[in-house]
Scaffold this motif. Structure first.
Motif, short mmCIF file in Angstrom:
data_model
loop_
_atom_site.label_atom_id
_atom_site.label_comp_id
_atom_site.label_asym_id
_atom_site.label_seq_id
_atom_site.Cartn_x
_atom_site.Cartn_y
_atom_site.Cartn_z
N GLY A 2 0.85 -1.19 0.00
CA GLY A 2 0.00 0.00 0.00
C GLY A 2 0.88 1.23 0.00
N SER A 3 0.33 2.34 0.48
CA SER A 3 1.14 3.56 0.46
C SER A 3 2.11 3.60 1.63
N THR A 4 3.29 4.10 1.36
CA THR A 4 4.30 4.38 2.39
C THR A 4 4.57 5.88 2.24
N ALA A 5 4.17 6.64 3.24
CA ALA A 5 4.03 8.08 3.03
C ALA A 5 4.59 8.92 4.16
N LEU A 6 4.67 10.20 3.85
CA LEU A 6 4.88 11.20 4.90
C LEU A 6 3.56 11.94 5.03
N ASP A 7 3.05 12.04 6.24
CA ASP A 7 1.74 12.66 6.49
C ASP A 7 1.91 13.96 7.25
N SER A 8 1.24 15.01 6.79
CA SER A 8 1.18 16.25 7.56
C SER A 8 -0.25 16.40 8.05
N GLY A 21 3.63 7.79 7.69
CA GLY A 21 2.24 7.40 7.46
C GLY A 21 2.13 6.52 6.24
N GLY A 22 0.92 6.48 5.70
CA GLY A 22 0.65 5.62 4.55
C GLY A 22 -0.11 4.39 5.02
N SER A 23 -0.99 3.91 4.12
CA SER A 23 -1.84 2.78 4.51
C SER A 23 -1.00 1.55 4.87
N HIS A 74 3.40 12.25 -0.30
CA HIS A 74 3.07 13.16 0.80
C HIS A 74 1.57 13.41 0.82
N TRP A 75 0.99 13.16 1.99
CA TRP A 75 -0.44 13.41 2.16
C TRP A 75 -0.62 14.41 3.30
N ALA A 76 -1.50 15.39 3.10
CA ALA A 76 -1.80 16.33 4.18
C ALA A 76 -3.31 16.36 4.38
N ASN A 85 -14.80 14.37 10.74
CA ASN A 85 -14.72 14.88 9.36
C ASN A 85 -13.30 15.30 9.06
N ARG A 86 -12.84 14.86 7.91
CA ARG A 86 -11.46 15.13 7.52
C ARG A 86 -11.44 15.66 6.09
N ARG A 87 -10.56 16.62 5.87
CA ARG A 87 -10.43 17.18 4.54
C ARG A 87 -9.01 16.90 4.07
N ALA A 116 -3.56 -2.88 0.76
CA ALA A 116 -4.03 -1.70 1.50
C ALA A 116 -4.29 -0.57 0.50
N ASN A 117 -4.89 0.49 0.99
CA ASN A 117 -5.33 1.58 0.12
C ASN A 117 -4.20 2.18 -0.73
N ILE A 118 -4.38 2.03 -2.03
CA ILE A 118 -3.48 2.65 -3.04
C ILE A 118 -4.20 2.48 -4.39
N THR A 140 -9.69 0.32 0.18
CA THR A 140 -9.66 1.37 -0.82
C THR A 140 -10.06 2.70 -0.18
N MET A 141 -10.28 3.72 -1.00
CA MET A 141 -10.82 4.99 -0.49
C MET A 141 -11.65 5.67 -1.58
N ASP A 142 -12.38 6.70 -1.17
CA ASP A 142 -13.31 7.36 -2.11
C ASP A 142 -12.62 7.85 -3.39
N LEU A 143 -11.38 8.32 -3.26
CA LEU A 143 -10.65 8.81 -4.43
C LEU A 143 -10.66 7.78 -5.57
N TRP A 144 -10.37 6.51 -5.23
CA TRP A 144 -10.29 5.47 -6.27
C TRP A 144 -11.67 5.10 -6.78
N THR A 225 -5.99 9.35 12.03
CA THR A 225 -5.36 8.97 10.74
C THR A 225 -4.77 7.56 10.85
N GLY A 226 -5.13 6.73 9.90
CA GLY A 226 -4.57 5.38 9.88
C GLY A 226 -5.33 4.37 10.71
N ALA A 227 -6.43 4.82 11.35
CA ALA A 227 -7.19 3.88 12.18
C ALA A 227 -7.72 2.72 11.32
N GLY A 228 -8.23 3.06 10.13
CA GLY A 228 -8.77 2.02 9.25
C GLY A 228 -7.69 1.05 8.81
N ASP A 229 -6.51 1.57 8.54
CA ASP A 229 -5.40 0.72 8.09
C ASP A 229 -4.90 -0.16 9.26
N SER A 230 -4.86 0.43 10.45
CA SER A 230 -4.44 -0.36 11.63
C SER A 230 -5.45 -1.46 11.91
P1 AMP Z 1 -7.10 6.23 7.04
O1 AMP Z 1 -7.10 7.27 8.13
O2 AMP Z 1 -7.26 4.84 7.55
O3 AMP Z 1 -8.03 6.59 5.94
O4 AMP Z 1 -5.64 6.25 6.37
C1 AMP Z 1 -4.87 7.40 6.28
C2 AMP Z 1 -3.57 7.08 5.56
O5 AMP Z 1 -3.85 6.89 4.18
C3 AMP Z 1 -2.56 8.18 5.66
O6 AMP Z 1 -1.42 7.70 6.38
C4 AMP Z 1 -2.21 8.56 4.23
O7 AMP Z 1 -0.84 8.64 3.98
C5 AMP Z 1 -2.82 7.46 3.41
N1 AMP Z 1 -3.43 7.98 2.18
C6 AMP Z 1 -4.09 9.13 2.02
N2 AMP Z 1 -4.50 9.28 0.73
C7 AMP Z 1 -4.09 8.17 0.07
C8 AMP Z 1 -4.19 7.70 -1.28
N3 AMP Z 1 -4.80 8.42 -2.23
N4 AMP Z 1 -3.66 6.50 -1.58
C9 AMP Z 1 -3.05 5.78 -0.63
N5 AMP Z 1 -2.90 6.15 0.64
C10 AMP Z 1 -3.41 7.34 1.01
#
Ligand code: AMP
Length: 294
Positions: A2-8, A21-23, A74-76, A85-87, A116-118, A140-144, A225-230
């Motif tokens: 899945g994603s391996t990220a830096l989160d702000s 961060g990252g899923s 990078h995700w913010a 609610n998250r933006r 995981a979400n990507i 997954t997530m709404d974006l996809w 952030t990341g609760a769903g992935d955890s």
């Molecule tokens: P969650 O809070 O479970 O929805 O997951 C948040 C994590 O998803 C964050 O650590 C982000 O880095 C990651 N994330 C956000 N947008 C995306 C995306 N478009 N694709 C993959 N991972 C993402």
């Protein structure tokens, strides 16, 4: 994978830039409490060494983590005062834009696979390289759902389980009633469907029937952030640790996933969860048993 990220991350009380961060990161750390984890992802040459060490401290196999020239994903995001609610402020795919995962031999026989979400195209690409995984979960997530629906629908025909949140379930099925939505989701392919309802727990539909799992009631949510992935990482890690029949262990696995996710919410990014011990998780699972026993 899945994603391996830096989160702000910005909440009403604080702001934290460039956290790990990252899923896949969240899911891998969560799963590592239960079973050995092999991580597949990509980071850029700006990825801090201390984050690599953090994966290592959790004994995560990093042979599938590529380091590419360029910027780490990078995700913010910013939370409203209710912390539900998250933006999304920024999604900068960086090195993920050209990532084409090549699984090492040692990864191709893994029995439990989390996509995981990507982007669904990357999820397909990893699944294509696996030999005969025993149990595959896709998140997954709404974006996809909005920009890669055809790929996602194709993926759903190839996986055992699909995990998504309540609003995504409604968006995908165009159905308000979640019981009806579950039926529609099964028709898309997966025999196991888990609808996450945030602080209200999860609804699980599987061959043995329906299961309602609570979320652990927290007094204070610092950063969800990341609760769903955890949650899904903990769930799959627990299943892997038990082996045997998925149906026999799924309910407990969902509770373990919820317990791990609750720790994730108690700190920014991965800060709290990486200080938790297995016995803390066991204690929370016991508390959850007490909460739902009647
Ligand atoms: P969650 O809070 O479970 O929805 O997951 C948040 C994590 O998803 C964050 O650590 C982000 O880095 C990651 N994330 C956000 N947008 C995306 C995306 N478009 N694709 C993959 N991972 C993402």
């Amino acid at each position: 994978m899945g994603s391996t990220a830096l989160d702000s991350i910005k909440t009403p009380n604080a702001e934290n830039p460039r956290l790990l961060g990252g899923s896949a990161s969240h899911a891998a750390i969560a799963a590592s409490f239960f079973a050995p984890v092999k991580l597949v992802g990509v980071v850029g040459d700006d990825f801090p060494k201390r984050y690599v060490q953090l994966y290592r401290r959790h004994k995560i196999d990093l042979r599938g983590l590529q380091i590419a020239r360029g910027k780490t994903f990078h995700w913010a995001g910013e939370y409203e005062i209710n912390m539900n609610n998250r933006r999304t402020l920024t999604t900068d795919l960086g090195v993920f834009e050209t990532f084409s995962p090549r699984l090492p031999q040692s990864h191709q026989d893994v029995p439990y696979l989390l996509l995981a979400n990507i982007a669904p195209a990357l999820q397909h690409h990893v699944l294509d390289q696996m030999r005969r995984p025993k149990f595959v979960i896709a998140d997954t997530m709404d974006l996809w759902l909005n920009i890669a629906l055809a790929d996602l629908l194709k993926l759903l025909r190839r996986v055992d389980a699909f995990v998504l949140n309540e609003s995504e379930a409604r968006l995908l099925t165009k159905e308000d009633n979640l019981v009806v939505a579950l039926k529609k989701l099964h028709r898309l392919g997966p025999r196991y469907v888990v609808i996450k309802k945030g602080e209200h727990g999860a609804l699980v539909s599987c061959p043995t029937g329906l299961f309602l799992a609570p979320a652990f009631p927290l007094r204070k949510v610092v950063d969800p952030t990341g609760a769903g992935d955890s949650f899904v990482g903990g769930l799959l890690g627990y299943l892997a640790s038990q082996g045997g029949s998925v149906d026999a262990h799924l309910r407990r696995a969902v509770i373990y996933g919820s317990a791990v996710a609750s720790f994730c919410c108690e700190g920014f990014g991965l800060t709290r969860i990486t200080r938790v011990r297995r016995q803390d998780i066991e204690q929370r699972v016991r508390l959850m048993e007490g909460l739902v026993h009647f």
